[in-house]
Scaffold this motif. Structure first.
Motif, PDB file in Angstrom:
ATOM      1  N   VAL A  71      29.583 -44.127   9.015  1.00 57.54           N
ATOM      2  CA  VAL A  71      28.868 -43.830  10.256  1.00 57.54           C
ATOM      3  C   VAL A  71      27.696 -42.897   9.936  1.00 57.54           C
ATOM      4  O   VAL A  71      27.830 -41.931   9.188  1.00 57.54           O
ATOM      5  CB  VAL A  71      29.801 -43.173  11.294  1.00 57.54           C
ATOM      6  CG1 VAL A  71      29.016 -42.752  12.530  1.00 57.54           C
ATOM      7  CG2 VAL A  71      30.914 -44.139  11.683  1.00 57.54           C
ATOM      8  N   GLN A  72      26.570 -43.191  10.525  1.00 54.60           N
ATOM      9  CA  GLN A  72      25.338 -42.437  10.334  1.00 54.60           C
ATOM     10  C   GLN A  72      25.434 -41.070  11.017  1.00 54.60           C
ATOM     11  O   GLN A  72      25.948 -40.959  12.131  1.00 54.60           O
ATOM     12  CB  GLN A  72      24.205 -43.269  10.942  1.00 54.60           C
ATOM     13  CG  GLN A  72      22.859 -42.617  11.089  1.00 54.60           C
ATOM     14  CD  GLN A  72      21.975 -43.423  12.030  1.00 54.60           C
ATOM     15  OE1 GLN A  72      22.454 -43.968  13.022  1.00 54.60           O
ATOM     16  NE2 GLN A  72      20.709 -43.505  11.721  1.00 54.60           N
ATOM     17  N   VAL A  73      24.947 -40.031  10.338  1.00 52.24           N
ATOM     18  CA  VAL A  73      24.757 -38.722  10.955  1.00 52.24           C
ATOM     19  C   VAL A  73      23.256 -38.552  11.195  1.00 52.24           C
ATOM     20  O   VAL A  73      22.455 -38.612  10.259  1.00 52.24           O
ATOM     21  CB  VAL A  73      25.287 -37.582  10.074  1.00 52.24           C
ATOM     22  CG1 VAL A  73      25.007 -36.223  10.726  1.00 52.24           C
ATOM     23  CG2 VAL A  73      26.789 -37.744   9.845  1.00 52.24           C
ATOM     24  N   LYS A 113      13.304 -40.811   5.015  1.00 52.97           N
ATOM     25  CA  LYS A 113      12.632 -41.429   3.871  1.00 52.97           C
ATOM     26  C   LYS A 113      13.678 -41.865   2.852  1.00 52.97           C
ATOM     27  O   LYS A 113      14.657 -41.155   2.614  1.00 52.97           O
ATOM     28  CB  LYS A 113      11.636 -40.435   3.259  1.00 52.97           C
ATOM     29  CG  LYS A 113      10.531 -40.032   4.226  1.00 52.97           C
ATOM     30  CD  LYS A 113       9.605 -38.993   3.625  1.00 52.97           C
ATOM     31  CE  LYS A 113       8.526 -38.578   4.627  1.00 52.97           C
ATOM     32  NZ  LYS A 113       7.633 -37.528   4.088  1.00 52.97           N
ATOM     33  N   LEU A 114      13.452 -43.023   2.255  1.00 52.67           N
ATOM     34  CA  LEU A 114      14.487 -43.668   1.443  1.00 52.67           C
ATOM     35  C   LEU A 114      14.376 -43.326  -0.034  1.00 52.67           C
ATOM     36  O   LEU A 114      13.313 -43.477  -0.638  1.00 52.67           O
ATOM     37  CB  LEU A 114      14.384 -45.187   1.614  1.00 52.67           C
ATOM     38  CG  LEU A 114      14.485 -45.710   3.051  1.00 52.67           C
ATOM     39  CD1 LEU A 114      14.260 -47.206   3.072  1.00 52.67           C
ATOM     40  CD2 LEU A 114      15.811 -45.350   3.664  1.00 52.67           C
ATOM     41  N   ASN A 140      24.884 -44.731  -4.854  1.00 50.60           N
ATOM     42  CA  ASN A 140      25.862 -43.973  -4.067  1.00 50.60           C
ATOM     43  C   ASN A 140      25.858 -44.298  -2.580  1.00 50.60           C
ATOM     44  O   ASN A 140      26.664 -43.756  -1.832  1.00 50.60           O
ATOM     45  CB  ASN A 140      25.603 -42.465  -4.231  1.00 50.60           C
ATOM     46  CG  ASN A 140      25.729 -42.011  -5.664  1.00 50.60           C
ATOM     47  OD1 ASN A 140      26.588 -42.478  -6.392  1.00 50.60           O
ATOM     48  ND2 ASN A 140      24.843 -41.115  -6.090  1.00 50.60           N
ATOM     49  N   GLY A 141      24.935 -45.146  -2.137  1.00 53.29           N
ATOM     50  CA  GLY A 141      24.831 -45.417  -0.711  1.00 53.29           C
ATOM     51  C   GLY A 141      23.910 -44.418  -0.034  1.00 53.29           C
ATOM     52  O   GLY A 141      23.463 -43.439  -0.634  1.00 53.29           O
ATOM     53  N   HIS A 142      23.624 -44.664   1.223  1.00 54.41           N
ATOM     54  CA  HIS A 142      22.752 -43.759   1.978  1.00 54.41           C
ATOM     55  C   HIS A 142      23.406 -42.377   2.073  1.00 54.41           C
ATOM     56  O   HIS A 142      24.604 -42.275   2.374  1.00 54.41           O
ATOM     57  CB  HIS A 142      22.486 -44.311   3.376  1.00 54.41           C
ATOM     58  CG  HIS A 142      21.558 -45.477   3.375  1.00 54.41           C
ATOM     59  ND1 HIS A 142      20.188 -45.342   3.468  1.00 54.41           N
ATOM     60  CD2 HIS A 142      21.790 -46.806   3.251  1.00 54.41           C
ATOM     61  CE1 HIS A 142      19.621 -46.537   3.440  1.00 54.41           C
ATOM     62  NE2 HIS A 142      20.565 -47.444   3.301  1.00 54.41           N
ATOM     63  N   ASP A 172      22.492 -50.975   1.049  1.00 52.84           N
ATOM     64  CA  ASP A 172      21.229 -51.702   1.122  1.00 52.84           C
ATOM     65  C   ASP A 172      20.084 -50.700   1.173  1.00 52.84           C
ATOM     66  O   ASP A 172      20.141 -49.713   1.909  1.00 52.84           O
ATOM     67  CB  ASP A 172      21.208 -52.601   2.364  1.00 52.84           C
ATOM     68  CG  ASP A 172      20.107 -53.647   2.288  1.00 52.84           C
ATOM     69  OD1 ASP A 172      20.430 -54.829   2.074  1.00 52.84           O
ATOM     70  OD2 ASP A 172      18.925 -53.271   2.455  1.00 52.84           O
ATOM     71  N   THR A 173      19.036 -50.968   0.415  1.00 52.89           N
ATOM     72  CA  THR A 173      17.955 -49.992   0.299  1.00 52.89           C
ATOM     73  C   THR A 173      16.943 -50.062   1.427  1.00 52.89           C
ATOM     74  O   THR A 173      15.978 -49.295   1.451  1.00 52.89           O
ATOM     75  CB  THR A 173      17.213 -50.167  -1.042  1.00 52.89           C
ATOM     76  OG1 THR A 173      16.732 -51.519  -1.140  1.00 52.89           O
ATOM     77  CG2 THR A 173      18.138 -49.869  -2.212  1.00 52.89           C
TER      78      THR A 173
END
Length: 482
Positions: free
Chosen positions: A352-354, A374-375, A383-385, A432-433
């Motif tokens: 889940v996004q914070v 920013k990505l 490691n994922g987002h 996913d980037t």
């Protein structure tokens, strides 16, 4: 609308690609990125990193005001919260309710509520927790407020009541409402049919008070349910409705006496969700998703300013003139804090996004602003987002660029560095980037987030006081050509 959104994403894509350069190096790559962003070539690009930061203060705020939702209703209990669904009806039918009140029809009166499961949600949640099939016995509690009146003007006045006014008064209005319990055997294997939940006799006996027009506010609760159930709301293609039945017409055909059922369908035109916290730990720092709840964290302003002073050899905060410090520009700032890798509290078993927001100056007044993300593509692949909970890893990374820029510029006027955290949406593709729905080179469709709020629960209690790391990327005028 989809085309417009796609154009926006294509417009920002070059920015996101360039943004990844920030993470790659503290040298030429950063300078190149700044040059592409329009910064003068004589700006230096440097980073300040501060370890061992602990918050000055933190506080969870929960707004219990019911939330309007025209497209999806939820009811049930999950992750320390109870959610109830309120439907608003306005109707008029003098002749039907005259027959409904007739003594001869009394034993035939009945009513049921038809609810359509949100098939779009359950399709996205396939193979996750709470996916189909579901089969269980539910305790259902109905609470109702019935107001009667006369004429079409009475019904029209109901629709004229603004959503904002209606939702604010809902909790108080239902405090003394009539209610009754019933049971329902739920079997959800197909999403193509509505649930028919019979209403208790005490409810339709109340309907005998209707003589011409009425307004009904009906609250649906599933006390003791250990999950949430999601239904289409009044704004969807299939609308929840109430069906009232009365045997009121008897005819003789030849030697046979035939009694025909008569029905009244009443369609909901508005809906709201009432959420109530059931958390018992007053000292815990717990954040819930899907509701109006946020965690406000104040970072130690003096420690940040001291680090800048040590780095530049200048005095911070800047107090000369109008006290606006524009000696450097914050290109990016990221706060990294410890996190749990447990999935406990994730309603659907997904990351889940914070979401982070900070405060910026707006004509001399603090205004809350959502942060732009920013990505860091290389990190995401591995490691994922970094701004997710309920997934592997021991750190949560939150970008707070706008707030840091505004804080440094206004520190001389007493500004504080504050961050607001909220739970966002479940993430379907955490490695996913890209950060928007897209089609891969192989032609596969990738959805990044679920389209629906997640009613998750994350406990910051063991992590909020642990040392955090703050890294600030700065473009400064302190070059040789200053």
């Amino acid at each position: 609308m989809k085309k417009f959104i796609s154009l926006i994403f294509f417009a920002i894509l070059p920015m996101l690609l360039l943004a990844s350069c920030i993470f790659d190096s503290d040298g030429d790559a950063l300078v190149s990125w700044l040059d592409d962003q329009g910064f003068p070539s004589n700006y230096l690009v440097q980073t300040v990193e501060i370890d061992g930061i602990s918050p000055e203060s933190y506080q969870v705020g929960f707004d219990s005001t019911p939330r309007i939702n025209y497209y999806q209703g939820v009811a049930g209990e999950v992750n320390g919260m109870t959610h109830e669904w309120v439907l608003d009806f306005g109707f008029r039918d003098k002749s039907f309710f005259a027959s409904f009140r007739a003594d001869s029809a009394k034993k035939f009166r009945s009513a049921f509520l038809a609810l359509y499961p949100d098939s779009d949600f359950y399709a996205q949640a396939k193979f996750k927790k709470d996916s189909l099939p579901l089969k269980e016995s539910l305790k259902v509690r109905f609470s109702w407020i019935l107001e009667t009146g006369y004429g079409s003007s009475f019904v029209d006045s109901i629709g004229d009541t603004k959503d904002s006014l209606w939702r604010v008064g809902l909790r108080k209005a239902f405090a003394k409402a009539d209610s009754a319990d019933t049971t329902y055997s739920l079997k959800m294997s197909s999403l193509n049919t509505a649930f028919r939940i019979d209403l208790p006799s005490a409810f339709y006996e109340k309907l005998t008070k209707v003589k011409d027009a009425a307004r009904l506010q009906l609250k649906i609760s599933f006390p003791g349910a250990k999950r949430l159930y999601r239904f289409y709301g009044p704004g969807a293609e299939v609308v929840p409705f109430l069906r009232v039945k009365s045997y009121s017409r008897t005819t003789i055909v030849g030697e046979d006496t035939i009694t025909r059922d008569t029905y009244k369908n009443i369609w909901a035109f508005r809906a709201a969700i009432i959420s109530t916290s059931k958390e018992e730990c007053s000292g815990c720092v717990i954040l819930h998703g899907g509701v109006l709840e946020s965690l406000l964290v104040e970072l130690p302003s003096e420690k940040i300013l001291e680090a800048l002073s040590d780095f530049y050899g200048d005095k911070f905060p800047y107090t000369e003139g109008d006290s606006n410090d524009v000696r450097q520009a914050v290109v990016m700032a990221q706060l990294t804090m410890p996190r749990s890798s447990s999935k406990e509290g994730s309603e659907l078993g997904m990351p889940v996004q914070v979401v982070a927001a900070t405060f910026v100056d707006s004509n001399g007044t603090d205004m809350e602003a959502s942060e732009v993300y920013k990505l860091n593509k290389e990190l995401i692949k591995k490691n994922g987002h970094p701004n997710l909970v309920f997934m592997k890893g021991d750190s949560l990374g939150l970008q707070i660029t706008q707030g840091m820029r505004s804080f440094i510029n206004r520190a001389g006027k007493g500004a504080k560095m504050k961050v607001i955290l909220r739970m966002g949406y479940s993430m379907l593709a955490p490695y996913d980037t890209l950060y928007y729905d897209h089609i891969t080179d192989k032609g596969d469709s990738v959805c990044i987030f679920m389209d629906y709020p997640t009613y998750s629960r994350y406990d910051f209690s063991d992590y909020i006081s642990q040392p955090m790391n703050l890294k600030i990327w700065l473009a400064t005028k302190r070059g040789d050509d200053e």
